[in-house]
Design an enzyme around this catalytic site. Structure first.
Site, PDB file in Angstrom:
ATOM      1  N   LYS A  51       0.872  -1.190   0.000  1.00 24.18           N
ATOM      2  CA  LYS A  51       0.000   0.000   0.000  1.00 24.18           C
ATOM      3  C   LYS A  51       0.895   1.222   0.000  1.00 24.18           C
ATOM      4  O   LYS A  51       2.049   1.157   0.440  1.00 24.18           O
ATOM      5  CB  LYS A  51      -0.885   0.017   1.256  1.00 24.18           C
ATOM      6  CG  LYS A  51      -2.141   0.828   1.088  1.00 24.18           C
ATOM      7  CD  LYS A  51      -3.203   0.053   0.304  1.00 24.18           C
ATOM      8  CE  LYS A  51      -4.478   0.833   0.113  1.00 24.18           C
ATOM      9  NZ  LYS A  51      -5.548  -0.016  -0.411  1.00 24.18           N
TER      10      LYS A  51
HETATM   11  P1  NAD Z   1     -12.928   7.861  -2.670  1.00 25.55           P
HETATM   12  O1  NAD Z   1     -11.908   8.891  -2.379  1.00 25.55           O
HETATM   13  O2  NAD Z   1     -13.338   7.631  -4.075  1.00 25.55           O
HETATM   14  O3  NAD Z   1     -14.266   8.151  -1.818  1.00 25.55           O
HETATM   15  C1  NAD Z   1     -14.286   8.283  -0.432  1.00 25.55           C
HETATM   16  C2  NAD Z   1     -15.676   8.758  -0.032  1.00 25.55           C
HETATM   17  O4  NAD Z   1     -15.775   8.746   1.387  1.00 25.55           O
HETATM   18  C3  NAD Z   1     -15.998  10.191  -0.480  1.00 25.55           C
HETATM   19  O5  NAD Z   1     -17.359  10.272  -0.839  1.00 25.55           O
HETATM   20  C4  NAD Z   1     -15.751  11.007   0.789  1.00 25.55           C
HETATM   21  O6  NAD Z   1     -16.489  12.239   0.828  1.00 25.55           O
HETATM   22  C5  NAD Z   1     -16.251  10.024   1.831  1.00 25.55           C
HETATM   23  N1  NAD Z   1     -15.756  10.294   3.159  1.00 25.55           N
HETATM   24  C6  NAD Z   1     -14.512  10.619   3.548  1.00 25.55           C
HETATM   25  N2  NAD Z   1     -14.459  10.826   4.866  1.00 25.55           N
HETATM   26  C7  NAD Z   1     -15.718  10.607   5.320  1.00 25.55           C
HETATM   27  C8  NAD Z   1     -16.321  10.678   6.594  1.00 25.55           C
HETATM   28  N3  NAD Z   1     -15.613  11.021   7.670  1.00 25.55           N
HETATM   29  N4  NAD Z   1     -17.637  10.392   6.709  1.00 25.55           N
HETATM   30  C9  NAD Z   1     -18.374  10.060   5.622  1.00 25.55           C
HETATM   31  N5  NAD Z   1     -17.846   9.979   4.380  1.00 25.55           N
HETATM   32  C10 NAD Z   1     -16.542  10.268   4.240  1.00 25.55           C
HETATM   33  O7  NAD Z   1     -12.359   6.514  -1.999  1.00 25.55           O
HETATM   34  P2  NAD Z   1     -12.710   5.014  -2.391  1.00 25.55           P
HETATM   35  O8  NAD Z   1     -11.778   4.577  -3.467  1.00 25.55           O
HETATM   36  O9  NAD Z   1     -14.185   4.889  -2.591  1.00 25.55           O
HETATM   37  O10 NAD Z   1     -12.267   4.241  -1.063  1.00 25.55           O
HETATM   38  C11 NAD Z   1     -13.111   4.171   0.068  1.00 25.55           C
HETATM   39  C12 NAD Z   1     -12.653   3.022   0.953  1.00 25.55           C
HETATM   40  O11 NAD Z   1     -12.696   1.800   0.200  1.00 25.55           O
HETATM   41  C13 NAD Z   1     -11.233   3.106   1.502  1.00 25.55           C
HETATM   42  O12 NAD Z   1     -11.187   2.455   2.753  1.00 25.55           O
HETATM   43  C14 NAD Z   1     -10.444   2.283   0.503  1.00 25.55           C
HETATM   44  O13 NAD Z   1      -9.222   1.781   1.037  1.00 25.55           O
HETATM   45  C15 NAD Z   1     -11.425   1.175   0.229  1.00 25.55           C
HETATM   46  N6  NAD Z   1     -11.226   0.438  -1.018  1.00 25.55           N
HETATM   47  C16 NAD Z   1     -11.171   1.071  -2.220  1.00 25.55           C
HETATM   48  C17 NAD Z   1     -11.028   0.322  -3.381  1.00 25.55           C
HETATM   49  C18 NAD Z   1     -11.036   0.938  -4.749  1.00 25.55           C
HETATM   50  O14 NAD Z   1     -11.001   0.193  -5.733  1.00 25.55           O
HETATM   51  N7  NAD Z   1     -11.116   2.262  -4.876  1.00 25.55           N
HETATM   52  C19 NAD Z   1     -10.904  -1.069  -3.313  1.00 25.55           C
HETATM   53  C20 NAD Z   1     -10.970  -1.685  -2.060  1.00 25.55           C
HETATM   54  C21 NAD Z   1     -11.142  -0.917  -0.930  1.00 25.55           C
END
Ligand code: NAD
Length: 423
Positions: free
Chosen positions: A112
């Site tokens: 990561k």
């Molecule tokens: P992103 O940046 O696209 O979206 C994050 C979202 O969460 C946004 O809408 C943001 O406004 C919201 N957010 C942030 N802080 C917040 C809070 N305190 N309360 C409520 N909402 C909040 O990120 P993502 O890619 O969707 O990733 C989200 C999670 O999923 C992370 O834990 C990431 O590690 C995990 N993840 C992502 C992927 C991927 O393919 N992108 C794959 C597996 C896991």
């Protein structure tokens, strides 16, 4: 490079990751020596690098890339841009990637990365400069056979395009397999953008197949980005009622269902949920976690359900779109109450699974159709889910989290034992 030792602050993501690991290790009966090997980090790369800003000044940023365990293959894991990201977070996320790749059967180890930056607070040009500069810093330790970054919170396909371009030009030719989650026009995979959210849908359909699937179920989605936004849209399109959704600033509730498709199209066009004028009552974002719904999808960030709010969490089924959204004490409390948790290392594995397909396509200079991607995604996730459920049922009082980690850890140990001294 720093010495690669696993320690953790209480309430950190790393604390959760280590506690989960030891709970599964207790079940497996792992010896101390094996625990030492599996909790060690292969390498921790930490850098401070200057970036030229629009006004000609320079700002110094902190960046990390952590390699956890490479026994099963090249390292794989996203890059996070967030003002809150810490080295401990990145270590936890790298460890979770190891178990995630293993539980789905992907030939990767866990890694990561992160940069301490709020991507919304800098210009597009500064974001490009920062990305290219960080990529130059980590170029010696990444590569299509070594370590393959992907998007995570705060990064996207454009960031991956800049990373691929910078890495490639350092080598003198285009190397598409160095990152995944690229734009499709640059060798990205069909279906990668939706993959994590689609994986959540496939797993819920499998889990609920004797209960009528997701159709008609009331859902709350916390986080409205790549994972939460896509999941909300796909769940709505599959007939679920997305009663609650939120981003970091705004929550929305509608008893008949928020129009998640329209709301996400609005956000995807570069605007924020707070400015969307669709139907629904505006509520505090964290109220979404306490919603009285059939299914809760925490899809924003770590440790949002903790001892402080767990008593108010009401959903009987939680599927972890985010990594580590439930702290260990809250996890114990929910389990004691009979709440079913489909854990992150299984639940959100759709992203890395289609990243694997993208890597395979890039290495073969092939392009799969979206249907092929989605069919293979469903097959791998369904197989992994069934193996986890079977393991949980064989053992006594075994949660899906323990069963997932058990399978993941077991596969990493097998690879370590077969390989011998290295990696
Ligand atoms: P992103 O940046 O696209 O979206 C994050 C979202 O969460 C946004 O809408 C943001 O406004 C919201 N957010 C942030 N802080 C917040 C809070 N305190 N309360 C409520 N909402 C909040 O990120 P993502 O890619 O969707 O990733 C989200 C999670 O999923 C992370 O834990 C990431 O590690 C995990 N993840 C992502 C992927 C991927 O393919 N992108 C794959 C597996 C896991």
């Amino acid at each position: 490079m720093l010495p690669a030792v696993a320690s953790s602050e209480p309430n950190s993501a790393l604390h959760s990751a280590l506690r989960q690991f030891h709970a599964a290790a207790d079940r497996i009966g792992l010896a101390d020596q094996q625990r030492d090997i599996l909790t060690a980090f292969k390498a921790i790369y930490q850098t401070r690098f200057p970036v030229e800003m629009d006004d000609g000044s320079f700002r110094v940023f902190d960046g990390y890339r952590v390699h956890h365990n490479a026994a099963r293959g090249p390292l794989k894991g996203g890059i996070r841009y967030s003002p809150d990201v810490s080295l401990d977070d990145v270590k936890a996320l790298a460890m979770w990637m190891t178990w995630k790749c293993a539980v789905v059967g992907l030939p990767f180890g866990g890694a990561k990365g992160g940069v301490v930056v709020d991507p919304r607070a800098i210009s597009a040009y500064e974001l490009e400069n920062l990305t290219r500069r960080f990529t130059a810093e980590i170029t010696p330790i990444i590569g299509p056979d070594k370590d393959i970054p992907a998007p995570d919170m705060g990064t996207n396909a454009q960031v991956m395009a800049w990373m691929m371009d910078t890495y490639s030009m350092g080598h003198g030719y285009t190397i598409p397999a160095v990152v995944t989650g690229k734009p499709v026009s640059l060798g990205g995979s069909e279906g990668r953008y939706e993959a994590t959210g689609r994986g959540l849908l496939y797993l819920l359909e499998e889990h609920l197949q004797d209960a009528g699937g997701v159709r008609g179920k009331n859902i709350a989605v916390h986080g409205f980005g790549n994972v939460g936004g896509v999941a909300a849209r796909l769940l709505q399109q599959a007939g679920a009622r997305v009663q609650y959704l939120c981003d970091r600033d705004t929550g929305i509730f509608h008893p008949q269902g928020v129009d998640a498709t329209a709301a996400f199209a609005f956000v995807e066009s570069g605007r924020v949920l707070a400015d969307w004028d669709g139907a629904g009552e505006r509520i505090a974002p964290d109220a979404v976690l306490e919603a009285d719904v059939d299914i809760l999808v925490p899809a924003a960030l770590e440790n949002v359900i903790t001892a402080a709010n767990v008593d108010r969490v009401r959903a009987p089924l939680i599927i972890e779109g985010a990594n580590g959204p439930i702290g260990p004490d809250a996890d114990d409390a929910l389990t004691a109450r009979g709440v079913t948790i489909i854990p992150d290392v299984l639940a959100n594995a759709g992203g890395v699974t289609v990243s694997y397909f993208e890597w395979v396509q890039a290495r073969q200079y092939m392009h799969w159709r979206e249907q092929q991607v989605n069919d293979e995604l469903r097959r791998l996730l369904t197989d992994a889910y069934r193996a986890v459920v079977a393991r949980a049922m064989q053992a006594q009082d075994c949660t899906l989290r323990e069963a997932s980690q058990w399978i993941g850890i077991e596969r990493v140990i097998e690879a370590t034992t077969l390989r011998g001294i290295f990696p």
